[in-house]
Design an enzyme around this catalytic site. Structure first.
Site, PDB file in Angstrom:
ATOM      1  N   HIS A 189       0.832  -1.194   0.000  1.00 36.72           N
ATOM      2  CA  HIS A 189       0.000   0.000   0.000  1.00 36.72           C
ATOM      3  C   HIS A 189       0.874   1.254   0.000  1.00 36.72           C
ATOM      4  CE1 HIS A 189      -2.702  -3.066   1.664  1.00 36.72           C
ATOM      5  NE2 HIS A 189      -3.691  -2.317   1.226  1.00 36.72           N
TER       6      HIS A 189
ATOM      7  N   GLU B 152       8.772  -1.450   3.751  1.00 33.89           N
ATOM      8  CA  GLU B 152       9.420  -0.163   3.517  1.00 33.89           C
ATOM      9  C   GLU B 152      10.836  -0.156   4.093  1.00 33.89           C
ATOM     10  OE1 GLU B 152       5.389   0.236   2.450  1.00 33.89           O
ATOM     11  OE2 GLU B 152       6.234  -0.662   4.242  1.00 33.89           O
TER      12      GLU B 152
ATOM     13  N   ASP C 267      26.921   0.453  -6.262  1.00 38.53           N
ATOM     14  CA  ASP C 267      27.018   1.240  -7.490  1.00 38.53           C
ATOM     15  C   ASP C 267      28.148   2.265  -7.414  1.00 38.53           C
ATOM     16  OD1 ASP C 267      26.106   2.326 -10.072  1.00 38.53           O
ATOM     17  OD2 ASP C 267      25.488   4.047  -8.867  1.00 38.53           O
TER      18      ASP C 267
END
Length: 158
Positions: A76, A113, A127
């Site tokens: 959600h 989350e 990265d």
């Protein structure tokens, strides 16, 4: 146990949380990244070509936490009230452990989350220093603890 993300016709659905009460919900997740000594030293000494790695990873972790519902299909969209990130240096690894805490008052939890934030933060570290070490390993992305909601509290190891 009944699968909550399938309807009566076995089609995917997002769970309806409208009947749940608002409660304060907090989740803490963590993960590690191990790397070469050269990569670790470059990060600690803030000597990488792409800029401040840990600060950038924290910003990425916050952004990832906020974008979870865009990435995980059945999550959600949430009105988060707080996100906190902490990075622990682990010279013996060598590497880092990233912690993300997500908080809200709402009808559904924030575990995904916090876990997404950790994952995005660690991927950002990868990265930013992959030119130094492509063999880095991201591991142990896990929920450390959560509170609030119908399922109650969880603390890893208890």
């Amino acid at each position: 146990m009944e699968l909550t993300h399938l309807d009566n016709n076995d089609r995917p659905k997002m769970v309806d949380v409208s009947s749940k009460s608002d409660t304060t919900r907090i989740a803490v997740a963590s993960g590690k990244i191990s790397m070469s000594q050269d990569a670790f030293d470059a990060i600690v000494q803030n000597n990488t070509k792409k800029g401040p790695v840990l600060q950038t990873a924290i910003i990425a972790a916050i952004m990832g936490t906020k974008k979870t519902s865009d990435l995980i299909p059945m999550c959600h969209p949430l009105l988060l009230s707080g996100i906190n990130c902490d990075v622990e240096e682990i010279p013996s690894l060598p590497g880092f452990k990233l912690f993300v805490t997500a908080k809200l008052t709402g009808q559904t939890g924030v575990e995904m989350e916090a876990l997404t934030g950790v994952s995005i933060g660690l991927l950002t570290i990868y990265d930013m220093v992959k030119a130094i070490d492509k063999s880095m390993v991201i591991s142990e992305v896990q929920l450390e603890k959560k509170s609030g909601g119908k399922s109650g509290d969880f603390i890893r190891g208890e």
